[in-house]
Design an enzyme around this catalytic site. Sequence first.
Site, PDB file in Angstrom:
ATOM      1  CE  LYS A 115     -38.912  60.914  -3.135  1.00 43.36           C
ATOM      2  NZ  LYS A 115     -38.309  60.268  -4.319  1.00 43.36           N
ATOM      3  CG  ASP A 144     -34.238  56.769  -1.885  1.00 43.72           C
ATOM      4  OD1 ASP A 144     -34.381  55.770  -1.146  1.00 43.72           O
ATOM      5  OD2 ASP A 144     -34.622  56.799  -3.066  1.00 43.72           O
ATOM      6  CE  LYS A 153     -32.005  55.799  -4.437  1.00 41.97           C
ATOM      7  NZ  LYS A 153     -32.704  55.711  -5.724  1.00 41.97           N
ATOM      8  CG  ASP A 163     -35.303  61.078  -3.257  1.00 32.55           C
ATOM      9  OD1 ASP A 163     -35.682  61.518  -4.365  1.00 32.55           O
ATOM     10  OD2 ASP A 163     -35.646  59.965  -2.822  1.00 32.55           O
ATOM     11  CG  ASP A 191     -34.734  53.047  -4.969  1.00 29.91           C
ATOM     12  OD1 ASP A 191     -34.753  54.008  -4.170  1.00 29.91           O
ATOM     13  OD2 ASP A 191     -34.044  53.050  -6.006  1.00 29.91           O
ATOM     14  CD  GLU A 232     -38.049  56.521  -1.897  1.00 27.22           C
ATOM     15  OE1 GLU A 232     -37.750  57.710  -2.110  1.00 27.22           O
ATOM     16  OE2 GLU A 232     -37.712  55.606  -2.669  1.00 27.22           O
ATOM     17  NE  ARG A 234     -43.454  54.966  -7.174  1.00 25.60           N
ATOM     18  CZ  ARG A 234     -43.084  54.525  -8.373  1.00 25.60           C
ATOM     19  NH1 ARG A 234     -43.837  53.641  -9.016  1.00 25.60           N
ATOM     20  NH2 ARG A 234     -41.973  54.957  -8.933  1.00 25.60           N
TER      21      ARG A 234
END
Length: 478
Positions: A245, A250, A257, A269, A328, A330, A332
């Site tokens: 990933k 993020d 967030k 991230d 959030d 995202e 996946r």
Amino acid sequence: MLTAIRLLDSPKNLLSEAGVIFISQEDEIQNLPLADDKKGFIKEQLFKNKKRELTFADDKCNLLFIKPKRHDEGAYKLEFSRKSGAKAWAFIKDINQAKVYFFGKSEKLFLAFVEGLVLASYQFDKYKSDRKNPISTLEIHCPIAEESNLEELLYMTVATFEARDLVNEPVIYLNALKLGEEIKRLGSKYGFETEVLNKAQINSLKMAGLKAVNAGSEIPPTFSILHYKPKTGRKFKKPIVLVGKGVVYDTGGLSLKPTPNSMDFMKADMAGAAAVIGTICAVAQLKLPMEVIGLIPATDNRPGFNAVTPGDIITFANGKTVEILNTDAEGRLILADALIYAKKYDPKLVIDLATLTGSAASALGKEGAVMMGKAYDEEKSFLKIASQEVFERLVEFPLWDEYGDQLKSSIADITNLGGPTAGAITAGKFLEHFIDYNWIHIDIAGPAFIKSGEDYKTTGGTGFGVRLITQFLKNISN
């Protein structure tokens, strides 16, 4: 930081040296080139009085005698040796021409000690104006150490440094485009092929997840392919594919967030991507006899421009439709694109690594990572063994069918968000919709980044996953 190791001859007079003597068990003290009264004093302090450290310092010498904490379990024995190595680095880092000595019989414990020492030497000081230049070569006396084993250890630790560097870079420097450039640079440095797909190519491949997450950013996404091919002696006919990933920052998108506690380290991230990149750097140096492919979907997740909104529906290249309930969730989405793409390689096994869920971090903290997936028991077993060997521990979570019910949508095939419980598992169930091969998912949200250094894990990116997957690949190649 330490990037080289040099083997030394036996010292003529240990009390005229500066450095560290690693003592893994009591009988090793008899092998020290010291007078009997000195040996007796060291034995009394370290074993009768149960001290773990003893310093000899005068005008001629500055020595630290150090022994690891005792434990009956093999994994902990190695880990306590690594932690002793980290303490050794704290002692020698400011000493010119400091050396490390070992007079014992367990190469395995000594290698773990050296590993901890080298890993603890890491520093990310690129943006400091008062940068220091500590020693870069570790000088070692150890009659039983195989130079090839020390070399392999160094390959794995330096590859871990590469991953740590990538995680520690701020997004103002390391955006998706720059990550692609860094991958190309590392490919040239370590000897693996690279290809970085641009936005037009990503769109042509119908990578709906990557396109949707990137819609709020002014910086285009990239999809990087890292390819290591062994020159001789291929172990398997099919490749191992690693997916990482690569969300370089993020914000949560429109599902923003809260700050400051949830967003201030979101440059991390992309730690899954960094782990895959570091692993392939190590594999190329080790010249493992297997084909290994890395896939890195990369973008930032921001709430600007035409950002994807809760309620939107996207269609993936395999025909699966997904209702976006939370922007959030995202990671996946971009992993799904990479997992679909991985199918083209007819892989023996696919492993994805991602800082995917807060649920995984809440479940295990920084002490381990969540794993799950559909692979042979033997493959899972080898991975768990490797996790114990390097102490990047894994706990397998189930992928029971009932968890999939939380992803049901009334207007699409699935949603991108589960219910209020078992978030790490429902994230895995989401990814399961995009695989039809042997697959293992590893959620490294807990151990990938630490705000305060601990032993050989320095502040910031830990490089978690590099040593784990490299050790796993070494094991199955043997």
